[in-house]
Enzyme design. Sequence first.
Site, short mmCIF file in Angstrom:
data_model
loop_
_atom_site.label_atom_id
_atom_site.label_comp_id
_atom_site.label_asym_id
_atom_site.label_seq_id
_atom_site.Cartn_x
_atom_site.Cartn_y
_atom_site.Cartn_z
N LYS A 52 0.83 -1.21 0.00
CA LYS A 52 0.00 0.00 0.00
C LYS A 52 0.87 1.26 0.00
O LYS A 52 0.66 2.16 -0.80
CB LYS A 52 -0.90 0.02 1.25
CG LYS A 52 -1.92 -1.08 1.28
CD LYS A 52 -2.84 -0.96 2.48
CE LYS A 52 -2.13 -1.05 3.83
NZ LYS A 52 -1.48 -2.35 4.07
N THR A 53 1.81 1.30 0.92
CA THR A 53 2.65 2.49 1.02
C THR A 53 3.51 2.63 -0.25
O THR A 53 3.68 3.73 -0.78
CB THR A 53 3.54 2.40 2.28
OG1 THR A 53 2.68 2.23 3.42
CG2 THR A 53 4.37 3.64 2.46
N ASP A 245 -1.96 7.98 3.88
CA ASP A 245 -1.60 6.60 4.25
C ASP A 245 -2.21 6.28 5.62
O ASP A 245 -2.53 7.19 6.38
CB ASP A 245 -0.07 6.46 4.31
CG ASP A 245 0.38 4.99 4.20
OD1 ASP A 245 -0.48 4.11 4.02
OD2 ASP A 245 1.60 4.74 4.30
N GLU A 246 -2.36 5.00 5.92
CA GLU A 246 -2.88 4.56 7.23
C GLU A 246 -4.24 5.20 7.53
O GLU A 246 -4.49 5.69 8.64
CB GLU A 246 -1.88 4.88 8.36
CG GLU A 246 -0.47 4.37 8.12
CD GLU A 246 -0.26 2.91 8.50
OE1 GLU A 246 -1.23 2.23 8.89
OE2 GLU A 246 0.89 2.44 8.38
N GLN A 276 -5.63 -3.46 10.74
CA GLN A 276 -4.54 -2.83 11.48
C GLN A 276 -5.00 -1.55 12.18
O GLN A 276 -4.17 -0.69 12.50
CB GLN A 276 -3.38 -2.50 10.54
CG GLN A 276 -2.71 -3.72 9.96
CD GLN A 276 -1.49 -3.33 9.14
OE1 GLN A 276 -0.47 -2.92 9.67
NE2 GLN A 276 -1.60 -3.45 7.83
N ARG A 620 5.30 -7.19 11.00
CA ARG A 620 6.47 -6.37 10.65
C ARG A 620 7.64 -7.23 10.17
O ARG A 620 8.63 -6.71 9.67
CB ARG A 620 6.96 -5.54 11.85
CG ARG A 620 5.98 -4.57 12.50
CD ARG A 620 5.40 -3.60 11.54
NE ARG A 620 4.10 -4.05 11.08
CZ ARG A 620 3.54 -3.65 9.95
NH1 ARG A 620 4.14 -2.79 9.15
NH2 ARG A 620 2.36 -4.11 9.57
P1 ATP Z 1 1.66 -2.09 5.99
O1 ATP Z 1 0.23 -2.52 5.99
O2 ATP Z 1 2.45 -2.81 6.98
O3 ATP Z 1 1.80 -0.61 6.04
P2 ATP Z 1 2.02 -1.94 3.14
O4 ATP Z 1 0.83 -2.53 2.52
O5 ATP Z 1 2.10 -0.48 3.18
O6 ATP Z 1 2.25 -2.57 4.58
P3 ATP Z 1 4.61 -1.80 1.91
O7 ATP Z 1 5.35 -1.39 3.11
O8 ATP Z 1 4.32 -0.79 0.87
O9 ATP Z 1 3.27 -2.53 2.36
O10 ATP Z 1 5.33 -3.02 1.20
C1 ATP Z 1 5.85 -4.12 1.93
C2 ATP Z 1 7.14 -4.58 1.30
O11 ATP Z 1 6.88 -5.23 0.06
C3 ATP Z 1 8.08 -3.45 1.00
O12 ATP Z 1 9.40 -3.87 1.21
C4 ATP Z 1 7.84 -3.19 -0.47
O13 ATP Z 1 8.92 -2.58 -1.12
C5 ATP Z 1 7.60 -4.59 -1.00
N1 ATP Z 1 6.76 -4.62 -2.21
C6 ATP Z 1 5.48 -4.24 -2.32
N2 ATP Z 1 5.01 -4.39 -3.57
C7 ATP Z 1 6.04 -4.90 -4.30
C8 ATP Z 1 6.22 -5.28 -5.67
N3 ATP Z 1 5.23 -5.17 -6.55
N4 ATP Z 1 7.41 -5.74 -6.03
C9 ATP Z 1 8.43 -5.85 -5.14
N5 ATP Z 1 8.33 -5.52 -3.85
C10 ATP Z 1 7.16 -5.04 -3.42
MG MG Z 2 2.22 0.89 4.78
#
Ligand code: ATP
Ligand code: MG
Length: 699
Positions: A52-53, A245-246, A276, A620
């Site tokens: 997402k981020t 975000d969040e 979350q 995490r």
């Molecule tokens: P959270 O809910 O914990 O905030 P999130 O959904 O925001 O998580 P991110 O932190 O954006 O997730 O991504 C998690 C990890 O996966 C990061 O290291 C990110 O770089 C990697 N990632 C996400 N999408 C891809 C992709 N398409 N290819 C490679 N790596 C990815």
């Molecule tokens: Mg995130």
Amino acid sequence: MSTDPRPYPPRQREVTQRREVDFAAELNEKQRAAATHGEGPLLIVAGAGTGKTRTLVYRVAHLIEQGVPPSRILLLTFTRRAAQEMLARAERLVGSTSRSVQGGTFHGTAHRLLRRFGPEAGLPGDFTILDQGDAEDLMQLSRSSAGVADKTKRFPKKGTLHHVYSRHVNTEIPVGAILRDEYAQFIEFEDDIAKVFADYTARKQARNLVDYDDLLLYWAMLVETDAARAIGDRIGALYDQILVDEYQDTNVLQARILKGMCRVHRNLTVVGDDAQSIYAFRGATIRNILDFPREYHGAAVVTLEENYRSTQPILDATNLLISRAEERFTKELYTRRTGGEKPWLVTAQDEPQQTRFVVDRILELHEEGTPLREMAVLFRAGYMSADLEVELTARGIPFEKWGGLKFLEAAHVKDVLAFLRVSENPRDEVSWYRLLLLMPGIGETTARNAIDAMLARTWAPEAFADFTAPPRAREAHGALVRLLDALRAEPASGDGSVSRAIVRIRALYDDILRTRYDRVEPRLADLDRLQAIADGFGARAEFLAAISLDPPASSSDLGFGSDSEDDVLVLSTAHSAKGREWDAVFLIWAVDGWFPMARSLGDDDQIEEERRLMYVAMTRARDHLAVTFPFNVYDTRRGASYSLSQLSRFIDRGVARAFQKVVLETPSEAPITPGETVTATVDVRALLRARFTPGGGAT
Ligand code: ATP
Ligand code: MG
């Protein structure tokens, strides 16, 4: 005046060249669709680690590529740290033009906008911000002056009053309903509580003070009331795109703000995960996510299910953990990451053994090549890492701590800030009160009289000097007058002006500190740090706002000691770990009553929130997850005894099956003389333990 608050001086940065972003190679199809979404509202709702981020960062890059001026993009996140990290990532994609993207927290952004537009709406531009402790102190003044508390001892205390007030502002639930739900014993005081709140509001306004909740409240009012429409339209017109975000941790007021900000263009992207949501206790509501498609008609909705962060065995465990939640909208996650070992569920005999295990395992992983900064130890509450901190220090392992009691909440730091704050805002009653009571010879009555005298002269700058102090207080009064005059003579801005002011304050204050507090040396060191932080600021107002809005949470935030590039271990509360990831994560104190916290046990909603918080903590981890649980807990709440603890209720049998069990044996004592082993004939420690276990004697 620059109004962009900054907790520490910016580092010199290289100019980054822009590169061609290959959205197709770096994002999956759904992420790409979201990142390159055109105009109009967009909701991304997805589980932990699904990118997402990352998608939000690429969306910023996309918008810039499409020609949206970076300064017209507003990126809102939960902490300044998170905002800076996202902007740094965007910079790697599109180069340094992304530096002018406006990023920060809701409160920080509110502050910036209020300084600029507040005066047109009747809010003087030189207001000072009350942090939670100050707000409670002011509430106490209202409580006393409204005369209501005298009637009965049972009238709610300042902390409760402030909690009810803040909850009312952030959730818009009527005060009566909050009392009925949470404090039935105070229902009879509803009218008197309303009087205290009225006094609190008037008091803040008369003294040019703004609390955290006001920051959001004023922002909402500026963008949504008809009377302020003209100002609201100008604020709204500052940005073409808003990204959040969040989003699951925003409250009703924040949703209203966004609505007002996007009235014209509706270019709002929000990202969140209902599983979350961990800030309901502060009024956050997942209704914001659930109602988004209805509030923003025609909104595009993207869901993501592929997790890129964790290994499958870790995901199996966390999927199971969250599957026990009462309500849940996001789906089960999967990953293509193969291999990886099952997470560990470690039973230790007691806290020292838990600590030793964590430290030994960290060193082992470090030996195998995992840098310290890729590891974190998480816990439910800040105080739970005390033993670990001692051990890490003893063994020379560098660490930084996030969350928990912050340096700026320490009494001696607040004392020094009080002097600066009355120089900035002579009407700051809370700070006056604080610093008057610090002075030798000045007690409650004199402090009250001095403040009344200033109030009577509408806080004229010389009112304090003209106040006739009683003989006992005369010396202190004189010293204070001289100091405040000197501070007033000092320019409020200019290089080094803030730290020079602190030096002056300390010439008076350090001696007071020595007589009032124990452990003097570390406290003086804190003040040295405060001075060093102040050095990075050009103006007093900017410094005061920055530190109260986004208090430094760790030594790296303080601009020295460690740097994010340095190899330091992170110790963090589960709340402060939100959004982050590490190769190895240790979750310590997975003990029922500790996680979930005992005080949440009476309330189903709170237990559910604790469960989601544990989910946040465990998700995490990338490669290694260890959850530890000491079963003999030295229980200070019930006297000096050991009691037998239970594993956290969230790790029931089914969840536990996703873990490999590690039971640490009773550590053998060190031999009495090197080389000589002693065979124990009796285990006195076991006997002692048995005495204090249920059924085994005293409890
Ligand atoms: P959270 O809910 O914990 O905030 P999130 O959904 O925001 O998580 P991110 O932190 O954006 O997730 O991504 C998690 C990890 O996966 C990061 O290291 C990110 O770089 C990697 N990632 C996400 N999408 C891809 C992709 N398409 N290819 C490679 N790596 C990815
Ligand atoms: Mg995130």
